[in-house]
Enzyme design. Structure first.
Site, PDB file in Angstrom:
ATOM      1  N   ARG B  63      27.755  29.569  -9.678  1.00  0.00           N
ATOM      2  CA  ARG B  63      28.885  30.354 -10.181  1.00  0.00           C
ATOM      3  C   ARG B  63      28.626  30.973 -11.546  1.00  0.00           C
ATOM      4  O   ARG B  63      29.025  32.103 -11.793  1.00  0.00           O
ATOM      5  CB  ARG B  63      30.161  29.522 -10.166  1.00  0.00           C
ATOM      6  N   LYS B  91       4.402  22.469 -16.787  1.00  0.00           N
ATOM      7  CA  LYS B  91       2.992  22.408 -16.403  1.00  0.00           C
ATOM      8  C   LYS B  91       2.240  23.657 -16.839  1.00  0.00           C
ATOM      9  O   LYS B  91       1.111  23.600 -17.270  1.00  0.00           O
ATOM     10  CB  LYS B  91       2.855  22.241 -14.889  1.00  0.00           C
TER      11      LYS B  91
END
Lengths: 425, 311
Positions: B63, B91
């Site tokens: 939303r 990462k």
């Protein structure tokens, strides 16, 4: 290169001999000379007016990052930073890659230290790989040159292992240094638990996480009769536990770091990753308790916990940032602030930064008595300077004190009569 | 609009913490004036034509992202959605590198949702675009708080002097944090209640009253706001069960009887029906939950408009 010096008109502070008086200090062939010794013609004369002449400072808690993370620091760069900060000796923690848990790593560090600018005292791991499972080989590490054992960075969670470490280290005359942290309480946290953490939406580390583990170490030391040294104390609770344990004769010693008596958790505001460390900066009440502990003898030593990290580890989200700050080059001015503010006297300054670290680690130094090796720090306690990023000698620049106006610093550092640092002005 | 002596000067919207009561009132007035646009047949004004807005979402959101996107499109801005997972960011590319790359394509506004507190503030140090915080960690969710204040003001005609009860997981709720700051700043009194395991330390010093019971929090309240209880919390025993939570902390019709007769019920969504809020209350006459969603678009239009006015 001469190793004979005459420092004139200085203030000699040597608390182990009860000395604090104006005078001159003669060094002949790298050794402190007895009073009345003839000054050799080749001795260099230094006017030390306004300066303190103190036994070489020893930082009993640093991370030199070698082997394995040389992009952050290495033995040579770290000891160069040490010398610039006035230190003649450093004890380096074993959380390198690989962990210093065996002769080979210890030998490698000591080999590199031959090119360094300070005496290097490796600390071996308490457990193999600092995994907290089995004891490391203390006997062999001792033979190779370690002076103490610690799993600094990763607390020993298993109380039985810690008990055995105290017992077994005693056989090999190694100090045991405890990183005291109850991880079950601290694991979610990234700063001190309290108002600032609540305000910033950061998970907190309660003071109890430190106190619980400090009490465990005290209980084990009391039970086994073996000494234990508590590293980087940050809380009022732990300070009080150590004070009361000492009062009943438990063989516990303790260190705190300049950031804990200088800063509070508010330094984290703005998500300042250079104020992120473990244990975290605490509240003003904790800071005051640490200062009280320094004044009343609860603390034996000030150590920097010099923890270099590159921008890779620090220019990231606060939650992801590595813990730790560099400290070798700011310890002297920050501790001198305690002297100026009347918290400690000059003699206590030397005890905290030289005499006691040498005693706890069982290494030479901590005195200017005749015939001892000329490990000397010359401090100008008034000299004002701005601590800038460009001036940092360490490879890493992760300090919350960048941009600070500081007062007092080492102007010359000497190991065995050999200059390791001279301030260029 | 009355602007005598006042200028909205925020370049970024990082949190309610950075907004003055004047700023908040001005945003709410601006939002109010934009609300009508969404009721038109052609729901579009040219105000931000040619502006580029990037929704940079590192956390799942339906939303909030949709609300910002609709708000931007109703102002005729060009919008782009980037979703990335925080884990891949840890990462590989850093947040700063990602942001710099996006900034190099010259967007005007970056709307950031991130699971780590302080990420929007970090971004502002490395890029020139305006940054709007669409929720950062457990820190702040300013647009949600503004739409909550707008909704309360619509229903109550004012904010000052109201009693606002916030019930539930305060510890992990950026909405609760922003609302404590926002409502108290606007003169309302905020009362919070939840299990002690979910109340952050020193919360009272932010200006909220930490209650000892649900009754204390809700009695005579003008607004009862419940918060989502997260089902998954790793390795921290915060609650024995959602079943017990619903029994002891859930807002039921009976609980609502303690509140003022004209009290309204709010929830930032998504709701765990039957846990923190019972279905009959969520769907009942006092619920203004869908008004919150409607007002969300207007508030976000106002924020986009105002930060662009300062760029």
């Amino acid at each position: 290169m001469t190793t004979s010096w005459l420092f004139e008109n200085g203030r000699i502070i040597d608390p182990r001999r009860g000395i604090d008086r104006p005078g001159s200090l003669l060094i002949v062939d790298g050794v402190i000379a007895a009073e009345g010794t003839a000054v050799p013609s080749e001795a260099r004369r230094i006017d030390a007016a306004g300066c303190w002449l103190v036994p070489g400072l020893i930082d009993m808690h640093v991370h030199l990052r070698e082997p394995g993370q040389e992009y952050k620091e290495d033995v040579v760069s770290g000891t160069r930073a040490a010398a610039a900060g006035g230190f003649t000796g450093v004890a380096c923690m074993p959380n390198t890659r690989p962990v210093n848990d065996c002769r080979a790593v210890t030998v490698q560090i000591l080999e590199r230290a031959r090119q360094g600018y300070a005496r290097v005292y490796p600390v071996g791991a308490i457990s193999k790989g600092s995994r907290g499972e089995q004891l490391a080989e203390y006997g062999e590490m001792k033979d190779a040159g370690v002076v103490a054992v610690s799993d600094d960075g990763v607390p020993v969670l298993d109380s039985q292992l810690m008990r055995r470490a105290l017992e077994y280290a005693g056989d090999h005359h190694l100090a045991v240094i405890s990183h005291s942290e109850e991880v079950a309480l601290s694991r979610h946290g990234v700063m001190n638990e309290g108002l600032t953490a609540t305000r910033m939406g950061l998970m907190g580390i309660p003071t109890a996480a430190e106190a619980i583990m400090v009490y465990r170490e005290i209980a084990l030391a009391e039970y086994t009769g073996r000494p234990v040294h508590v590293a980087h104390v940050s809380t009022a609770m732990a300070t009080e536990l150590i004070r009361s344990a000492k009062a009943r004769g438990v063989r516990v010693t303790a260190e705190t770091a300049p950031h804990y008596f200088t800063l509070t958790e508010e330094a984290v505001q703005g998500y300042n990753t250079n104020a992120k460390m473990n244990p975290p900066l605490r509240t003003e009440a904790d800071r005051q308790a640490i200062r009280q502990g320094l004044a009343d003898g609860t603390f034996d030593a000030i150590a920097t916990d010099h923890a270099p990290h590159s921008q890779l580890e620090k220019e990231v989200e606060f939650d992801l940032a590595a813990n730790g700050i560099i400290g070798l080059e700011t310890a002297v001015p920050l501790t001198l602030a305690l002297v100026r503010e009347g918290v400690i006297g000059p003699g206590r300054f030397v005890e905290l930064l030289s005499v006691n670290p040498a005693r706890i680690l069982g290494v030479p130094g901590g005195t200017l008595s005749p015939d001892s090796s000329a490990d000397l720090t010359v401090i100008n306690p008034e000299l004002a300077f701005v601590y800038t990023r460009e001036s940092v000698v360490s490879k890493s620049k992760n300090s919350p004190f960048l941009g600070w106006n500081l007062q007092g610093r080492a102007v010359m550092t000497m190991v065995a009569g050999r200059q390791t640092f001279t301030l260029n002005r | 609009m009355k602007t005598t002596g006042y200028h909205f000067q925020q370049k970024h919207i990082l949190g309610i913490h950075h907004l003055s009561p004047d700023d908040i009132a001005f945003i709410l007035r601006t939002a109010d004036s934009f609300k009508e646009i969404s009721t038109r047949t052609i729901k579009k004004v040219p105000t931000l034509r040619g502006r580029t807005i990037v929704n940079l979402f590192f956390e799942p959101s339906t939303r909030t992202r949709l609300s910002f996107e609709i708000a931007a499109k109703r102002m005729s801005a060009d919008t782009f959605n980037v979703t990335a997972s925080t884990s891949s960011a840890t990462k590989g590319e850093t947040l700063i590198d990602t942001a710099r790359n996006i900034a190099a394509m010259k967007p005007d506004i970056i709307i950031l949702r991130h699971s780590f507190s302080g990420a929007p503030e970090l971004l502002t140090r490395y890029i020139d675009a305006a940054v709007i915080n669409a929720g950062d960690g457990t820190h702040e969710h300013p647009s949600q708080s503004l739409l909550d204040m707008m909704t309360v003001q619509e229903h109550k005609g004012r904010l000052a002097g109201l009693k606002i009860a916030i019930i539930g997981d305060i510890l992990h709720s950026r909405v609760a944090h922003s609302n404590i700051l926002g409502f108290t700043r606007m003169g309302a009194r905020v009362f919070v209640y939840g299990p002690a395991t979910l109340i952050p330390r020193d919360l009272a010093e932010l200006g909220a009253t930490v209650c000892a019971s649900l009754a204390e929090a809700v009695t005579e309240a003008d607004v009862v706001m419940t918060l989502r209880i997260q089902k998954e919390r790793q390795s921290d025993p915060l609650l024995p069960s959602l079943r017990e939570y619903a029994q002891k902390y859930g807002v039921t019709r009976k609980v609502m009887d303690w509140a003022r007769p004209d009290a309204i019920v709010m929830h930032p969504g998504p709701i765990n029906r039957g846990v923190e809020l019972m279905a009959d209350v969520a769907d009942g006459p006092r619920s203004v939950i869908l008004d919150q969603v409607t007002n969300g678009v207007a508030v976000r239009m106002a924020l986009l408009y105002l930060v662009m006015g300062n760029s």
